[in-house]
Scaffold this motif. Structure first.
Motif, PDB file in Angstrom:
ATOM      1  N   ILE A  66      14.297 -12.126  -7.053  1.00 32.22           N
ATOM      2  CA  ILE A  66      13.863 -11.498  -5.803  1.00 32.22           C
ATOM      3  C   ILE A  66      12.841 -12.410  -5.138  1.00 32.22           C
ATOM      4  O   ILE A  66      11.887 -12.845  -5.775  1.00 32.22           O
ATOM      5  CB  ILE A  66      13.242 -10.114  -6.082  1.00 32.22           C
ATOM      6  N   ALA A  67      13.026 -12.673  -3.861  1.00 31.65           N
ATOM      7  CA  ALA A  67      12.122 -13.561  -3.144  1.00 31.65           C
ATOM      8  C   ALA A  67      11.439 -12.835  -1.991  1.00 31.65           C
ATOM      9  O   ALA A  67      12.059 -12.018  -1.305  1.00 31.65           O
ATOM     10  CB  ALA A  67      12.881 -14.765  -2.607  1.00 31.65           C
ATOM     11  N   PHE A  68      10.176 -13.118  -1.804  1.00 29.92           N
ATOM     12  CA  PHE A  68       9.400 -12.670  -0.661  1.00 29.92           C
ATOM     13  C   PHE A  68       8.236 -13.633  -0.509  1.00 29.92           C
ATOM     14  O   PHE A  68       8.036 -14.511  -1.348  1.00 29.92           O
ATOM     15  CB  PHE A  68       8.917 -11.218  -0.819  1.00 29.92           C
ATOM     16  N   MET A  69       7.457 -13.481   0.527  1.00 25.83           N
ATOM     17  CA  MET A  69       6.329 -14.381   0.765  1.00 25.83           C
ATOM     18  C   MET A  69       5.020 -13.622   0.571  1.00 25.83           C
ATOM     19  O   MET A  69       4.787 -12.608   1.227  1.00 25.83           O
ATOM     20  CB  MET A  69       6.394 -14.947   2.181  1.00 25.83           C
ATOM     21  N   ILE A  89       8.625  -9.485   3.701  1.00 26.14           N
ATOM     22  CA  ILE A  89      10.026  -9.577   3.301  1.00 26.14           C
ATOM     23  C   ILE A  89      10.882  -9.917   4.518  1.00 26.14           C
ATOM     24  O   ILE A  89      10.553  -9.544   5.638  1.00 26.14           O
ATOM     25  CB  ILE A  89      10.529  -8.288   2.613  1.00 26.14           C
ATOM     26  N   ASN A  90      11.960 -10.639   4.289  1.00 27.01           N
ATOM     27  CA  ASN A  90      12.896 -11.028   5.332  1.00 27.01           C
ATOM     28  C   ASN A  90      13.803  -9.838   5.631  1.00 27.01           C
ATOM     29  O   ASN A  90      14.387  -9.249   4.718  1.00 27.01           O
ATOM     30  CB  ASN A  90      13.721 -12.220   4.851  1.00 27.01           C
ATOM     31  N   ALA A 120      17.298  -4.970  -4.922  1.00 30.56           N
ATOM     32  CA  ALA A 120      16.088  -5.804  -4.952  1.00 30.56           C
ATOM     33  C   ALA A 120      14.863  -5.036  -4.472  1.00 30.56           C
ATOM     34  O   ALA A 120      13.787  -5.126  -5.072  1.00 30.56           O
ATOM     35  CB  ALA A 120      16.295  -7.057  -4.103  1.00 30.56           C
ATOM     36  N   ILE A 121      15.002  -4.242  -3.415  1.00 32.07           N
ATOM     37  CA  ILE A 121      13.877  -3.454  -2.898  1.00 32.07           C
ATOM     38  C   ILE A 121      13.453  -2.406  -3.929  1.00 32.07           C
ATOM     39  O   ILE A 121      12.257  -2.215  -4.184  1.00 32.07           O
ATOM     40  CB  ILE A 121      14.251  -2.790  -1.558  1.00 32.07           C
ATOM     41  N   TRP A 173       6.045  -6.424   7.009  1.00 28.57           N
ATOM     42  CA  TRP A 173       4.908  -6.546   6.127  1.00 28.57           C
ATOM     43  C   TRP A 173       4.804  -5.301   5.269  1.00 28.57           C
ATOM     44  O   TRP A 173       4.998  -4.190   5.735  1.00 28.57           O
ATOM     45  CB  TRP A 173       3.631  -6.692   6.940  1.00 28.57           C
ATOM     46  N   VAL A 174       4.441  -5.536   4.026  1.00 26.02           N
ATOM     47  CA  VAL A 174       4.217  -4.432   3.093  1.00 26.02           C
ATOM     48  C   VAL A 174       2.783  -4.541   2.598  1.00 26.02           C
ATOM     49  O   VAL A 174       2.358  -5.604   2.146  1.00 26.02           O
ATOM     50  CB  VAL A 174       5.191  -4.500   1.894  1.00 26.02           C
ATOM     51  N   GLN A 175       2.040  -3.447   2.715  1.00 26.84           N
ATOM     52  CA  GLN A 175       0.681  -3.401   2.180  1.00 26.84           C
ATOM     53  C   GLN A 175       0.715  -2.603   0.887  1.00 26.84           C
ATOM     54  O   GLN A 175       1.170  -1.463   0.863  1.00 26.84           O
ATOM     55  CB  GLN A 175      -0.281  -2.744   3.152  1.00 26.84           C
ATOM     56  N   MET A 176       0.249  -3.217  -0.177  1.00 27.29           N
ATOM     57  CA  MET A 176       0.207  -2.575  -1.489  1.00 27.29           C
ATOM     58  C   MET A 176      -1.220  -2.120  -1.770  1.00 27.29           C
ATOM     59  O   MET A 176      -2.137  -2.459  -1.025  1.00 27.29           O
ATOM     60  CB  MET A 176       0.666  -3.568  -2.552  1.00 27.29           C
ATOM     61  N   PRO A 177      -1.421  -1.359  -2.843  1.00 23.35           N
ATOM     62  CA  PRO A 177      -2.792  -0.999  -3.209  1.00 23.35           C
ATOM     63  C   PRO A 177      -3.657  -2.253  -3.363  1.00 23.35           C
ATOM     64  O   PRO A 177      -3.163  -3.334  -3.726  1.00 23.35           O
ATOM     65  CB  PRO A 177      -2.621  -0.279  -4.546  1.00 23.35           C
ATOM     66  N   ALA A 178      -4.938  -2.117  -3.088  1.00 20.57           N
ATOM     67  CA  ALA A 178      -5.859  -3.262  -3.042  1.00 20.57           C
ATOM     68  C   ALA A 178      -5.904  -4.055  -4.340  1.00 20.57           C
ATOM     69  O   ALA A 178      -6.153  -5.258  -4.316  1.00 20.57           O
ATOM     70  CB  ALA A 178      -7.258  -2.783  -2.673  1.00 20.57           C
ATOM     71  N   HIS A 179      -5.645  -3.435  -5.475  1.00 25.52           N
ATOM     72  CA  HIS A 179      -5.755  -4.133  -6.761  1.00 25.52           C
ATOM     73  C   HIS A 179      -4.528  -4.979  -7.105  1.00 25.52           C
ATOM     74  O   HIS A 179      -4.536  -5.700  -8.089  1.00 25.52           O
ATOM     75  CB  HIS A 179      -6.018  -3.131  -7.883  1.00 25.52           C
ATOM     76  N   ILE A 180      -3.492  -4.938  -6.292  1.00 23.70           N
ATOM     77  CA  ILE A 180      -2.269  -5.685  -6.601  1.00 23.70           C
ATOM     78  C   ILE A 180      -2.298  -7.050  -5.913  1.00 23.70           C
ATOM     79  O   ILE A 180      -2.521  -7.153  -4.712  1.00 23.70           O
ATOM     80  CB  ILE A 180      -1.020  -4.890  -6.214  1.00 23.70           C
ATOM     81  N   ASP A 181      -2.082  -8.078  -6.684  1.00 21.66           N
ATOM     82  CA  ASP A 181      -2.081  -9.465  -6.209  1.00 21.66           C
ATOM     83  C   ASP A 181      -0.645  -9.875  -5.907  1.00 21.66           C
ATOM     84  O   ASP A 181       0.199  -9.933  -6.804  1.00 21.66           O
ATOM     85  CB  ASP A 181      -2.692 -10.355  -7.303  1.00 21.66           C
ATOM     86  N   SER A 182      -0.371 -10.176  -4.652  1.00 22.50           N
ATOM     87  CA  SER A 182       1.004 -10.505  -4.257  1.00 22.50           C
ATOM     88  C   SER A 182       1.510 -11.798  -4.892  1.00 22.50           C
ATOM     89  O   SER A 182       2.713 -11.961  -5.078  1.00 22.50           O
ATOM     90  CB  SER A 182       1.135 -10.563  -2.741  1.00 22.50           C
ATOM     91  N   TYR A 183       0.611 -12.724  -5.253  1.00 27.24           N
ATOM     92  CA  TYR A 183       1.060 -13.935  -5.951  1.00 27.24           C
ATOM     93  C   TYR A 183       1.581 -13.596  -7.350  1.00 27.24           C
ATOM     94  O   TYR A 183       2.605 -14.118  -7.788  1.00 27.24           O
ATOM     95  CB  TYR A 183      -0.074 -14.961  -6.072  1.00 27.24           C
ATOM     96  N   LYS A 184       0.872 -12.722  -8.055  1.00 30.05           N
ATOM     97  CA  LYS A 184       1.324 -12.319  -9.389  1.00 30.05           C
ATOM     98  C   LYS A 184       2.630 -11.535  -9.302  1.00 30.05           C
ATOM     99  O   LYS A 184       3.534 -11.723 -10.107  1.00 30.05           O
ATOM    100  CB  LYS A 184       0.247 -11.501 -10.088  1.00 30.05           C
ATOM    101  N   LEU A 185       2.712 -10.658  -8.310  1.00 30.89           N
ATOM    102  CA  LEU A 185       3.947  -9.902  -8.101  1.00 30.89           C
ATOM    103  C   LEU A 185       5.098 -10.852  -7.777  1.00 30.89           C
ATOM    104  O   LEU A 185       6.210 -10.688  -8.287  1.00 30.89           O
ATOM    105  CB  LEU A 185       3.758  -8.891  -6.973  1.00 30.89           C
TER     106      LEU A 185
END
Length: 69
Positions: free
Chosen positions: A22-25, A42-43, A55-56, A1-13
């Motif tokens: 690049i694929a992730f969930m 990420i797998n 990719a990373i 699991w990767v935690q990003m800053p609160a303002h970043i939306d993982s769906y948009k990313l």
């Protein structure tokens, strides 16, 4: 699991990353109420290789260079 800053939306990313091959969930897929919008999974089941390394690094650039509302 990767935690990003609160303002970043993982769906948009995710949308940006997929256009770069690049694929992730996105995190909300793992939460019934849709929590964890700034997380992604990420797998890590594949052997490390130059393509994964690239990719990373590219994913890090997308997070760093993208403004999210």
């Amino acid at each position: 699991w990767v935690q990003m800053p609160a303002h970043i939306d993982s769906y948009k990313l995710h949308k940006q990353a997929v256009s770069d091959g690049i694929a992730f969930m996105p995190g909300p897929l793992f939460s019934a109420p849709g929590k964890y919008a700034n997380f992604f999974r990420i797998n890590c089941g594949n052997a490390w290789c130059p393509q994964i390394d690239h990719a990373i690094k590219r994913l890090g650039q997308l997070v760093k260079n993208t403004e999210y509302d």
